[in-house]
Design an enzyme around this catalytic site. Structure first.
Site, short mmCIF file in Angstrom:
data_model
loop_
_atom_site.label_atom_id
_atom_site.label_comp_id
_atom_site.label_asym_id
_atom_site.label_seq_id
_atom_site.Cartn_x
_atom_site.Cartn_y
_atom_site.Cartn_z
CB SER A 96 -15.26 -55.56 16.21
OG SER A 96 -16.76 -55.40 15.60
CG HIS A 121 -16.48 -59.08 12.59
ND1 HIS A 121 -16.63 -59.88 13.58
CD2 HIS A 121 -16.78 -57.84 13.11
CE1 HIS A 121 -17.01 -59.26 14.78
NE2 HIS A 121 -17.01 -57.74 14.33
#
Length: 194
Positions: A96, A121
């Protein structure tokens, strides 16, 4: 705290300072754990201090589950801002906002250890409040997602559409998969490989 506990604390301080001095001397920074404002302030300060000391290369070791995107942005931007070349070495997991920081270095200076895992993501956020405020926050998250997808596309060489599709949900990659994807240039097994 008794005298023995106080002595233990005192004994730890020189080792801590010595370790920090050795890390500074070796021009190494560790980003381990969640990305937050405190970590961003520390890392950006270290980058500026190392840049002021010399133009020699800097190594950043990244092992992070991600965290606050804007804190990751500040580290990402500072890596690009300073004059010395920065090498990123992924270890553990680079997830992330940790991946956002990792791709601040050019691909040829992005390395990882063999068991590193990567997670890409879309950003998430908790919203509450009045409907109009929730709508504003939702628009901002969508803009952030588009910006992050563009950064990842530029960093990896993958088409923007592929990045958007892959990051629609959690997208995990092994070290070898990350190399094929364009996140990593080389998988290293020792310091001599850097």
């Amino acid at each position: 705290m008794n005298d023995e506990e106080q002595d233990d604390k005192t004994k730890e301080l020189p080792l801590g300072k010595e370790t920090e001095a050795n890390l500074f001397k070796s021009r190494s920074i560790f980003i381990y754990g969640p990305i937050n404002q405190e970590l961003a302030q520390k890392v950006c300060s270290q980058l500026v201090a190392l840049a002021a000391a010399s133009d020699e290369d800097i190594r950043i070791y990244v092992n992070s589950p991600g965290g606050h995107v804007e804190s990751g942005d500040s580290i990402h931007d500072m890596v690009k801002f300073i004059k010395p070349k920065v090498w990123m070495i992924g270890t553990g997991w680079v997830a992330s906002a940790g991946a956002l920081i990792y791709v601040a270095a050019p691909r040829e200076r992005r390395l990882c250890l063999p068991n590193t895992r990567f997670l890409l993501h879309q950003p998430s956020g908790g919203t509450r409040g009045m409907a109009s405020d929730i709508e504003i926050q939702a628009r901002e998250i969508i803009k952030m997602n588009e910006r992050l997808n563009k950064i990842m596309a530029e960093a990896t060489g993958q088409p923007l559409e592929k990045i958007a599709k892959d990051t629609d949900r959690d997208y995990w990659l092994s070290a070898e998969e990350a190399k094929d994807y364009g996140l990593v240039s080389r998988i290293v097994t020792s310091q001599a490989d850097i």
